[in-house]
Design an enzyme around this catalytic site. Structure first.
Site, PDB file in Angstrom:
ATOM      1  N   LYS A  52       2.647   0.698  10.118  1.00 22.31           N
ATOM      2  CA  LYS A  52       3.093   1.896   9.777  1.00 22.31           C
ATOM      3  C   LYS A  52       2.236   3.060  10.270  1.00 22.31           C
ATOM      4  O   LYS A  52       2.691   4.108  10.321  1.00 22.31           O
ATOM      5  CB  LYS A  52       2.368   1.865   8.161  1.00 22.31           C
ATOM      6  CG  LYS A  52       3.398   1.203   7.108  1.00 22.31           C
ATOM      7  CD  LYS A  52       2.892   1.417   5.758  1.00 22.31           C
ATOM      8  CE  LYS A  52       1.712   0.265   5.387  1.00 22.31           C
ATOM      9  NZ  LYS A  52       1.577   0.400   3.769  1.00 22.31           N
TER      10      LYS A  52
ATOM     11  N   GLU B 186       1.077  -1.346   0.034  1.00 25.77           N
ATOM     12  CA  GLU B 186      -0.096   0.010   0.082  1.00 25.77           C
ATOM     13  C   GLU B 186       0.929   1.400   0.108  1.00 25.77           C
ATOM     14  O   GLU B 186       1.860   1.457   0.978  1.00 25.77           O
ATOM     15  CB  GLU B 186      -0.915  -0.005   1.237  1.00 25.77           C
ATOM     16  CG  GLU B 186      -1.887   1.163   1.318  1.00 25.77           C
ATOM     17  CD  GLU B 186      -2.633   1.347   2.423  1.00 25.77           C
ATOM     18  OE1 GLU B 186      -3.347   1.907   2.740  1.00 25.77           O
ATOM     19  OE2 GLU B 186      -2.445   0.398   3.439  1.00 25.77           O
TER      20      GLU B 186
ATOM     21  N   ARG C 115       5.295 -13.479   9.682  1.00 29.78           N
ATOM     22  CA  ARG C 115       5.907 -12.104   9.481  1.00 29.78           C
ATOM     23  C   ARG C 115       7.093 -12.108  10.264  1.00 29.78           C
ATOM     24  O   ARG C 115       7.717 -12.479  11.346  1.00 29.78           O
ATOM     25  CB  ARG C 115       4.776 -11.280  10.272  1.00 29.78           C
ATOM     26  CG  ARG C 115       5.088  -9.794  10.184  1.00 29.78           C
ATOM     27  CD  ARG C 115       3.850  -8.988  10.781  1.00 29.78           C
ATOM     28  NE  ARG C 115       4.348  -7.713  11.217  1.00 29.78           N
ATOM     29  CZ  ARG C 115       3.367  -6.610  11.672  1.00 29.78           C
ATOM     30  NH1 ARG C 115       2.328  -6.923  11.549  1.00 29.78           N
ATOM     31  NH2 ARG C 115       4.189  -5.313  11.931  1.00 29.78           N
TER      32      ARG C 115
END
Length: 721
Positions: free
Chosen positions: A450, A220, A440
């Site tokens: 983020k 993103e 992850r």
């Protein structure tokens, strides 16, 4: 069938690649037996026995393999000219490249570069055993590998072009993989505790066909690429290349409130830096029209409804498994409401489109999730065309299916949403996509969210997304992390599904291995408490050319000054005892004749040179700096973690975890050679550590150097008490 026995720790990649090349033409012609040792029986790196005769020289084995398999075209024994040229270059590999003479190797690299100016192969117009012999010798050369990693352009563009091509061949890739996989198997027991945070890539994708695999990396554009994204990108690239497929880089730009072109451009640049490039770059926004059509379709099919319930009530109803008042509205009403959403009317803006999946599914993500919402912020690509945007949960499976993605690689934090992903595809009648979970990457004292990183930026705790304390690719590069080490480390993690909290030490230790062979050595003395030492045995200032790196002549030379007055760090001066003999690094031995103190602080030291002394017999090896006009002021900076908690728990507030002091600056004086150092250069201040130049000197401020952690506990532990 011939059996090639090879020692793993000798890394005989040239011979193994040759064997793979032969087997690709004549399947099963050569059986490879790898031994977990530096040598095989007889003391050689590799061995072949043919008709009772033992062959142990690499060149002899290569020639034998070529001659026994003429149909491969790797060694044309029938043509005296070609075979002689091949023999010449095979000998060149052994004599000129497999030597410990660094200068001789450098000359050999130049010869190769010149030879390959207008050639794609070492001999003739096709692969031969000469290509594999030269390639194997270069892979075994520490000098070549150091230069290739740090300054490959100095090897010559033609040699690098040829080397990259040979390295990209299936035979070379399989040879390297065979060594790696076998080494892992042999080391499994020993490495279990030592490398418990390492994963592996040798996990086959389910339902994967060679040549048909399509993966995608969908960042993103709402922030900078961080180390977790880098793992996902490299993982997608790895599987696409392994299965000879392709990878799509797709920007998931479905939330205009958070997204900027600045972030998209930075992500592209950082992906290129870590070697992740694709000629297929798309955007979710490319499919807004199609997604709108599918939203209309899913409403008409009775599988979605427009809900005007307020956000808090909706959240509470989902938690308590209560159906929304809008859940059973007729299709016509839902279409009317969706049109109001599209036009962003006052009522439309109070609504969202929800998938009609379940009210009480044990998996909370299946409880009628939101799939479209209003947003009046102009989109950085589509402008103000749209006032409604799909959520990631709706857009992702649709675009994956439309773009031909076969395997959607997702971190296992999305595992609960996998059922939702598949439901969307089935409800819309779209092609199935296989989901592959991987763990992850998480580090101690580190935030990768983020949203939380943005909080640090917004509140002025850092200077921006490239701050050296940030886990972004730009941040850790500014701290001195090399792309080579970053890639190696991420590839070490593999495709494991085990969730681990990783320490930073291994990553920085790996980085040290990359920079240590090439980082020029310099000297700095802390300005605070610096001690002026009077040196007897030298009448006036003298200068001498010294190597910047004793083990790497390519680093060049520096000017070292010697004078009757030198500077020394307060800590070193405090350790001196009158009458002892010490070594002044890069000068020689000296006797300590006097130490003057002001309380506990040393104010002056008298030294007498004893250059004929044996440095091997002294306990103290000290750095020093000629106290003259050539010294330059510098600022040395070190950092601490941004948060005080090793592992952030659910419910922790970031503001409660902020480390009070995270930047430590210290003024110092350095040798005059640092004037030539450029922004981004990595050096070592001897006995202080590795540093990267973050800012060159200006008329108003000294050069600024950031300390690079070396993987040792002192450099990676939290400084907060």
């Amino acid at each position: 069938m011939l059996t090639l026995t090879a020692a793993i720790k000798a890394s005989p990649v040239g011979l193994l690649a040759l064997a793979e090349a032969v087997n690709s033409t004549k399947p099963g012609a050569i059986q490879v037996d790898l031994k977990d040792d530096k040598v095989v029986d007889g003391g050689a790196a590799a061995q072949v026995v043919f008709e009772g005769v033992k062959y142990e020289k690499t060149n002899a084995i290569a020639r034998l393999i070529g001659r026994l398999n003429p149909e491969t075209g790797l060694y044309d024994a029938q043509c005296p000219i070609t075979s002689t040229l091949i023999d010449q270059w095979v000998d060149f590999a052994e004599v000129k490249l497999l030597t410990n003479d660094f200068k001789a190797q450098s000359e050999a690299f130049k010869v190769l570069n010149k030879h390959l100016t207008l050639r794609s192969f070492i001999v003739g117009y096709s692969l031969s055993i000469a290509d594999f012999a030269i390639f194997g010798a270069l892979k075994s050369s520490a000098a070549f590998n150091r230069t290739y990693k740090s300054k490959k352009e100095s090897l010559g563009s033609y040699l690098v072009r040829w080397f990259d091509y040979i390295q990209s061949l299936d035979a070379s890739q399989k040879a390297a993989a065979a060594l790696q996989v076998t080494q892992k198997k042999q080391d499994k027991g020993a490495a279990k505790n030592k490398a418990s945070d390492q994963g592996k890539f040798d996990i086959g994708l389910t339902e994967a066909e060679m040549g048909k695999v399509v993966t995608r990396f969908p960042p993103e554009p709402s922030g900078y690429l961080h180390i977790g994204h880098a793992k996902a990108a490299l993982l997608n690239q790895y599987f696409a290349e392994t299965y000879k497929g392709k990878m799509i880089i797709r920007f998931d730009d479905t939330n205009p409130s958070k997204e900027k072109m600045e972030f998209e451009e930075s992500i592209k640049e950082d992906l290129k830096l870590i070697g992740v490039e694709s000629n297929i770059v798309t955007h979710s926004s490319d499919y807004f029209d199609k997604m709108y059509e599918l939203a209309i379709q899913i409403i008409k099919d009775g599988k979605a409804y427009v809900d005007d319930t307020d956000q808090l009530t909706m959240r509470d109803e989902r938690m308590k498994c209560i159906a929304s008042k809008s859940r059973d509205l007729p299709v016509e009403e839902n279409l009317r409401r969706f049109e109001e959403m599209k036009n962003a009317t006052e009522f439309g803006q109070s609504c969202c489109l929800r998938a009609k999946i379940s009210v009480d599914d044990p998996n909370g993500t299946m409880r009628d999730p939101v799939i479209y919402r209003c947003n009046l912020t102009p989109h950085h690509y589509t402008g103000d065309k749209w006032k409604i945007y799909p959520t990631y949960d709706f857009a992702c499976p649709i675009v994956d299916s439309i773009e031909g993605v076969t395997h959607a690689l997702r971190t296992n934090e999305y595992r609960d949403r996998n059922a939702q992903y598949q439901w969307m595809l089935e409800a819309l009648g779209l092609r199935k996509v296989t989901i592959w979970d991987f763990s992850r990457i998480n580090f101690v004292y580190t935030l990768l969210s983020k949203r939380k990183l943005q909080w640090f930026v917004d509140n002025g705790f850092v200077g921006g997304w490239d701050d050296p304390r940030f886990p972004t690719v730009r941040g850790i590069r500014r701290r001195g992390m090399t792309i080579e080490a970053l890639k190696q480390y991420i590839l070490m993690q593999g495709a494991s599904q085990n969730t681990l909290l990783l320490e930073w030490d291994k990553l920085w230790a790996l980085n040290k291995k990359v920079i240590d062979p090439v980082a020029p050595r310099h000297t700095a003395v802390f300005a605070k408490g610096k001690v002026v030492c009077n040196v007897q045995g030298i009448a006036a200032k003298e200068s001498k050319q010294m190597p910047k790196h004793k083990k790497n002549p390519d680093a060049g030379n520096k000017t070292t000054n010697y004078s009757p007055k030198v500077l020394m760090d307060q800590e070193d001066a405090k350790s001196l005892e009158v009458g002892e003999e010490v070594t002044l690094m890069d000068w020689g031995n000296a006797f300590v004749r006097n130490v003057t103190k002001d309380g506990e602080t040393v104010s002056a030291v008298d030294l007498e040179l004893h250059l004929e002394g044996d440095f091997k017999k002294t306990k103290k090896k000290l750095t020093w700096l000629s106290f003259d006009d050539d010294v330059v002021p510098v600022t040395l900076v070190d950092y601490d973690y941004l948060i005080t908690k090793k592992k952030v728990e659910e419910g922790d507030e970031v503001k409660d975890l902020v480390t009070p002091v995270t930047e430590y600056k210290e003024d110092a004086l350095a040798d005059g050679n640092v004037k030539d150092i450029k922004h981004g250069d990595i050096i070592q201040f001897e006995r202080k550590g590795y540093y990267i130049c973050d800012a060159v000197a200006t008329a108003d401020s000294p050069a600024l150097f950031i300390a690079i952690p070396d993987g040792k506990t002192a450099s990676t532990a939290s400084k907060h008490k």
